[in-house]
Design a protein around this motif. Sequence first.
Motif, PDB file in Angstrom:
ATOM      1  N   TRP A  76       0.910  -1.112   0.080  1.00 56.51           N
ATOM      2  CA  TRP A  76       0.047  -0.125  -0.058  1.00 56.51           C
ATOM      3  C   TRP A  76       0.952   1.210   0.058  1.00 56.51           C
ATOM      4  O   TRP A  76       0.385   2.408  -0.790  1.00 56.51           O
ATOM      5  CB  TRP A  76      -0.925   0.016   1.340  1.00 56.51           C
ATOM      6  N   TRP A  80       4.392   2.931  -6.975  1.00 55.71           N
ATOM      7  CA  TRP A  80       4.171   2.168  -8.258  1.00 55.71           C
ATOM      8  C   TRP A  80       4.982   2.629  -9.081  1.00 55.71           C
ATOM      9  O   TRP A  80       5.792   1.849 -10.196  1.00 55.71           O
ATOM     10  CB  TRP A  80       2.823   2.245  -8.697  1.00 55.71           C
ATOM     11  N   LEU A 202      -5.012  -8.720  -8.639  1.00 57.08           N
ATOM     12  CA  LEU A 202      -5.756  -7.716  -9.331  1.00 57.08           C
ATOM     13  C   LEU A 202      -7.332  -7.962  -9.637  1.00 57.08           C
ATOM     14  O   LEU A 202      -8.118  -6.740  -9.332  1.00 57.08           O
ATOM     15  CB  LEU A 202      -5.000  -7.658 -10.847  1.00 57.08           C
ATOM     16  N   GLY A 205      -8.877  -6.896  -6.531  1.00 55.77           N
ATOM     17  CA  GLY A 205      -8.663  -5.189  -6.359  1.00 55.77           C
ATOM     18  C   GLY A 205      -9.805  -4.642  -7.007  1.00 55.77           C
ATOM     19  O   GLY A 205     -10.318  -3.583  -6.464  1.00 55.77           O
ATOM     20  N   VAL A 206      -9.987  -5.272  -8.387  1.00 55.80           N
ATOM     21  CA  VAL A 206     -10.972  -4.432  -9.094  1.00 55.80           C
ATOM     22  C   VAL A 206     -12.228  -4.519  -8.607  1.00 55.80           C
ATOM     23  O   VAL A 206     -13.166  -3.639  -8.555  1.00 55.80           O
ATOM     24  CB  VAL A 206     -11.073  -5.189 -10.613  1.00 55.80           C
ATOM     25  N   SER A 209     -12.604  -2.546  -5.299  1.00 49.33           N
ATOM     26  CA  SER A 209     -12.688  -0.845  -5.568  1.00 49.33           C
ATOM     27  C   SER A 209     -13.989  -0.523  -6.253  1.00 49.33           C
ATOM     28  O   SER A 209     -14.445   0.409  -6.035  1.00 49.33           O
ATOM     29  CB  SER A 209     -11.410  -0.851  -6.625  1.00 49.33           C
ATOM     30  N   ALA A 249       0.130  -7.449  -5.470  1.00 48.64           N
ATOM     31  CA  ALA A 249      -0.733  -6.844  -6.429  1.00 48.64           C
ATOM     32  C   ALA A 249      -1.946  -6.030  -6.063  1.00 48.64           C
ATOM     33  O   ALA A 249      -2.319  -5.006  -6.408  1.00 48.64           O
ATOM     34  CB  ALA A 249      -1.067  -7.899  -7.576  1.00 48.64           C
ATOM     35  N   CYS A 250      -2.747  -6.675  -5.030  1.00 51.68           N
ATOM     36  CA  CYS A 250      -4.093  -6.173  -4.677  1.00 51.68           C
ATOM     37  C   CYS A 250      -3.707  -4.900  -4.025  1.00 51.68           C
ATOM     38  O   CYS A 250      -4.427  -4.050  -3.860  1.00 51.68           O
ATOM     39  CB  CYS A 250      -4.606  -7.070  -3.953  1.00 51.68           C
ATOM     40  N   TYR A 253      -2.529  -1.960  -6.269  1.00 51.32           N
ATOM     41  CA  TYR A 253      -3.989  -1.694  -7.094  1.00 51.32           C
ATOM     42  C   TYR A 253      -4.646  -0.746  -6.233  1.00 51.32           C
ATOM     43  O   TYR A 253      -5.185   0.405  -6.586  1.00 51.32           O
ATOM     44  CB  TYR A 253      -4.444  -2.825  -7.771  1.00 51.32           C
ATOM     45  N   ARG A 256      -3.690   2.750  -5.197  1.00 46.21           N
ATOM     46  CA  ARG A 256      -3.879   3.871  -6.230  1.00 46.21           C
ATOM     47  C   ARG A 256      -5.142   4.295  -6.306  1.00 46.21           C
ATOM     48  O   ARG A 256      -5.692   5.619  -6.489  1.00 46.21           O
ATOM     49  CB  ARG A 256      -3.266   3.243  -7.521  1.00 46.21           C
ATOM     50  N   LYS A 257      -5.863   3.256  -6.343  1.00 49.25           N
ATOM     51  CA  LYS A 257      -7.605   3.528  -6.423  1.00 49.25           C
ATOM     52  C   LYS A 257      -8.212   4.441  -5.248  1.00 49.25           C
ATOM     53  O   LYS A 257      -8.844   5.095  -5.417  1.00 49.25           O
ATOM     54  CB  LYS A 257      -8.574   2.204  -6.498  1.00 49.25           C
ATOM     55  N   ASP A 519       3.639   7.830  -5.802  1.00 48.39           N
ATOM     56  CA  ASP A 519       2.565   7.740  -4.954  1.00 48.39           C
ATOM     57  C   ASP A 519       3.054   8.051  -3.326  1.00 48.39           C
ATOM     58  O   ASP A 519       2.076   8.468  -2.704  1.00 48.39           O
ATOM     59  CB  ASP A 519       2.464   6.209  -4.801  1.00 48.39           C
TER      60      ASP A 519
END
Length: 542
Positions: A76, A80, A202, A205-206, A209, A249-250, A253, A256-257, A519
């Motif tokens: 976190w 990135w 990912l 994460g998608v 989010s 990865a999660c 992602y 950033r979101k 970030d």
Amino acid sequence: MDSGESLHAVEIVILLLLVMVAGFAVMARRLQVPYPIVLVLAGLVISFVPHVPRVPLNPNIVFVVFLPPLLYASAWTMSWREFRRNIVVIGLLAVGLVGFTVWGVAEFSDRFITALYWKAGFLLGAVVSTTDAIAATSIAKAVGLPRRIVDILEGESLLNDATGLLALEIGLSFLVRGTMPTAGEGLARLVYLIVGGLGIGLLIGVVVSWMERYIDDGPVELVVTLVVPYAAYLAAERAKASGVLAVVACGIYMSRKSTRFFSPAARLQVDGAWEALVFMLNGLVFVLIGLQLPYVLAGIHGRYGTGTLIFYGAVFSAVLIGLRMIWVFPAMKIASYAERRWLGHKDEIEVKPREVFVVGWTGMRGVLALAAAISVPEVLSSGQPFAERNLIVFLAFCVIFVTLVLQGLTLPALIRALGLAGMTGMDPEEKEARKIVLKSAIKYLEDGRKTSTGPVEHLYDDMLHRYRHKLALVGAGGQESVDGLGEEAYSRLRTIAEGALQAERRTLIGLRDRGRIGDDVLRTVQRELDLAEAQYQGIPLS
């Protein structure tokens, strides 16, 4: 002992551990020593105190309970942009160095440690191949080590957990189960671990989010962020992919979101809760490392002489440090050449030899190495006892102690001696970001003032004065101040202030999206904007 008494005993042990973490962390701050080192030493000393409850380290608890949130928190906070910029050197350390370490330890064990042979040495190399950058990065940040070195260490520690666990899986198949995968099978397994882990992380994460767009409640947001790393890890492990990479990865992602779906109030609540959680988990981990010494000694007692054990531990630790040093210098050269030749980073400043030496010196091992060692079974698939297991656990403990405590204590002096501790004050990139977002707020206020009349015009003048003062402070190299606005703050002033903060946020996110800032800079400035808005929200109405 009935279930009630057992539960009571567990509660007492947990309470004692938490008290130790809090108390010795305060001591570490007063001594100006990184708290991981103090906690390990404290656990080590307390393990010899009579009648102190013994707390064995269960590897399943480490992998399932401790690892996911700690990985998620590290991912976190990772930038990135910096991760992509350093991907070549991170890959050479997280993949190439792990393989080189496993091979080097296997060869050394076969030739110089009479109690081990090549297969057992391979397993030992897999056990100690992963680094723990918590202590290293905490020291590096405290003394002002160049940011790129810190980014490399953090990236390596996140990725080599996955490759190290793959090496451990191969080593266990090789030795304990009596099977050895071919090169093609090993490569296919590595590809599946990487692709499967990244894909699952990912995907989660998608989905999360998307759900977050409909949530604006701090406690609910906090629960979601606590569930996500465990969901990513367990889902990937269930699919026989890399749970470590899924969490990483999660985490990247979602980080950033989160700049878009977290409200300021929720972000402050979540950040504060996670900061406390990570400190508590890290503290427990390092105390537990120190408390394992009686178990390590009990397993090795009577089989080897004390002098032999000390010799093995010292020499093996020196060999492991030497293997890392041998690898990092050519790896940095290769990475620099690849970045300039193939990735187009022609303006990238080459890492100096003294900085490379610090990267080599910060290969500290932690709880993951000890958990991997303890997870080695005591019996082979043939039914024969695995006699070398206790020596593997002991050597892993020695490496953790030497690299974490001795290297950790010498790192600040080394950084200063090499002239790498001179970075003070505000980072140039952060300073530029602050100037740009403050100018955007000033423009917003100036445009609003042109269309305002009456008392509202004076409110705009007041806010413009404050923002121009902040801009002057940043331009002079000082920190901007978020002073209380006092009793003159009416609801209209609050609205104007929040509008200016929103203008800053939009501009800040735009700078990050265009790659002008990382970030880490975004989070630093964004947190101050959140604090400012929280302060404005708390202004009493007259």
